[in-house]
Scaffold this motif. Structure first.
Motif, short mmCIF file in Angstrom:
data_model
loop_
_atom_site.label_atom_id
_atom_site.label_comp_id
_atom_site.label_asym_id
_atom_site.label_seq_id
_atom_site.Cartn_x
_atom_site.Cartn_y
_atom_site.Cartn_z
N SER A 30 0.82 -1.21 0.00
CA SER A 30 0.00 0.00 0.00
C SER A 30 0.86 1.26 0.00
N ILE A 34 0.92 4.07 -2.98
CA ILE A 34 0.59 5.47 -2.74
C ILE A 34 1.78 6.37 -3.04
N VAL A 48 -3.09 14.54 -3.53
CA VAL A 48 -2.34 13.38 -3.04
C VAL A 48 -0.85 13.63 -3.29
N TYR A 52 0.91 11.77 1.89
CA TYR A 52 0.03 10.60 1.95
C TYR A 52 0.82 9.31 2.18
N TRP A 53 1.89 9.12 1.40
CA TRP A 53 2.63 7.87 1.60
C TRP A 53 3.41 7.90 2.92
N GLN A 56 0.95 6.93 5.49
CA GLN A 56 0.69 5.49 5.39
C GLN A 56 1.83 4.69 6.03
N HIS A 269 -6.35 6.48 -4.78
CA HIS A 269 -5.44 6.19 -3.67
C HIS A 269 -6.16 5.59 -2.47
N ASN A 270 -7.49 5.68 -2.48
CA ASN A 270 -8.27 5.28 -1.31
C ASN A 270 -9.16 4.08 -1.64
N ILE A 273 -8.10 1.89 -4.71
CA ILE A 273 -6.68 1.55 -4.78
C ILE A 273 -6.44 0.27 -5.59
N ALA A 350 -5.50 4.10 1.28
CA ALA A 350 -4.86 5.17 2.06
C ALA A 350 -5.74 5.55 3.23
#
Length: 385
Positions: A30, A34, A48, A52-53, A56, A269-270, A273, A350
């Protein structure tokens, strides 16, 4: 004398390494996906970016720590603190109905809470609290559960979180709570009479939702599944999702490509995904992810059969119902066999709150696994109080 001999017993903490490895593998994938999305600029219009990553990755690390810590705590002692965590979870959800609650961009529900710089979804905390409290309720009342009054109290217990998140407009999460309730109560000594009546009760509940709760937009999302190709606006996101999956071919396009080489899907991304995973890893990689998710669900189900007591079994079945419903609803949504209802894919979508809460639930399963064995020694029976 007995207390002295207890010091000679050995209780080696062990963990379900296979389950922990599988969920962490998903979380790592994941973070990689992302990161690729943010670097390619594919979802730049949704904001994004690198945060974001990083969120995560940080949530994965926190989640791993939380799962390990929870696994060290005896679940039988943890549930007895229900009078602390259950009111706290309900209080946090109640705050979403105040000025602190807000509707996240792209969502249909006011289910998020903003306290200073912290944004999170309280219903994720409520899931953990419900699995623990309902498991405790069942374990305490299983022998009497088929008596009408006792069954009524169990139904009320299950209806409370469903009604609350439904009031928020978060119907996807309401379905997840219903699935958790269903798997947990069916794993108890429920009478066949209630099982026969269940389909009629469910049908009545669905009818009530249809006529009194769902708005026209939600109804169209459901009806479009039976009449594909009749409303381009409603089908827009799912049609893009299917196109994205198809574009990945057999082995995928790979990571870190330019944005124009991928098919853009809103919320890629959510909740969507899996459509990006399909583009990056192709059909083969997508099947691999599904196998990992299936392994997680089946491993939790298997662990439910080796628990020390009924409480441990109920907790595992609650976790199984949660993971399975999330996977089915999310993948079904992407494949256009279920309506778009905003359900994340466990350990892949995400979201820091979802990641940590999922790890916490895995921690509960690990607790039942690590505390399943009796402390054996030749001097006394460890089952004795």
């Amino acid at each position: 004398m007995k207390s002295a001999f207890k010091k000679l017993s050995v209780n080696k903490h062990n963990i379900d390494a296979g389950l922990m490895f599988a969920v962490t593998l998903c979380a790592a994938i994941s973070t990689l996906l992302i990161y690729s999305i943010s670097e390619s600029g594919l979802s730049a219009n949704e904001g994004v970016g690198s945060s974001y990553w990083k969120t995560q990755l940080f949530s994965m690390i926190i989640g791993i720590g939380a799962a390990i810590i929870i696994s060290l705590i005896d679940y039988r002692k943890l549930v007895k603190l229900w009078f602390i965590f259950a009111p706290a979870a309900l209080f946090l959800v109640a705050l979403t109905f105040t000025s602190l609650g807000y509707q996240r961009a792209g969502a249909d529900d006011q289910a998020w809470l903003q306290i200073g710089p912290l944004n999170f979804q309280p219903s994720e905390v409520l899931k953990i609290a419900f699995i623990l409290t309902f498991g405790y309720h069942l374990s305490r009342d299983e022998e009497n559960m088929n008596k009408p009054l006792h069954m009524l109290l169990l139904l009320i217990h299950g209806a409370v979180p469903i009604a609350i998140v439904g009031k928020q407009g978060d119907y996807g999460t309401a379905i997840v709570f219903a699935a958790i309730f269903g798997f947990m109560i069916c794993s108890a000594k429920i009478s066949w009479k209630y099982l026969i009546a269940a389909p009629f009760v469910i049908a009545a509940a669905v009818a009530g939702m249809w006529f009194f709760a769902l708005n026209e937009f939600h109804k169209k999302r459901i009806l479009i599944l039976f009449n594909p190709g009749t409303d381009a606006d409603i089908e827009y996101q799912q049609n893009l999702g299917l196109a994205a999956l198809k574009s990945g071919g057999v082995f995928g396009k790979g990571l870190m490509k330019n944005a124009d080489e991928y098919v853009y899907v809103p919320e890629i991304h959510n909740d969507f995904i899996f459509t990006y995973a399909g583009q990056v890893f192709g059909f083969v990689g997508s099947i691999g992810l599904l196998i990992i998710l299936a392994y997680i669900c089946l491993k939790i189900f298997a662990d439910s059969h080796i628990t020390r007591d009924r409480l441990g079994r109920f907790i595992c079945m609650g976790a199984f119902g949660l993971m399975l419903s999330h996977c089915i609803l999310n993948i079904g949504m992407v494949l256009k066999v279920a309506p778009v209802i905003g359900i994340p894919l466990p350990f892949l979508s995400a979201g820091g709150t979802a990641m940590v809460s999922m790890y916490a639930i895995i921690g509960l399963v690990l607790s039942t696994y690590s505390h399943r064995a009796v402390n054996y020694n030749v001097f006394y029976d460890d089952n004795e109080e």
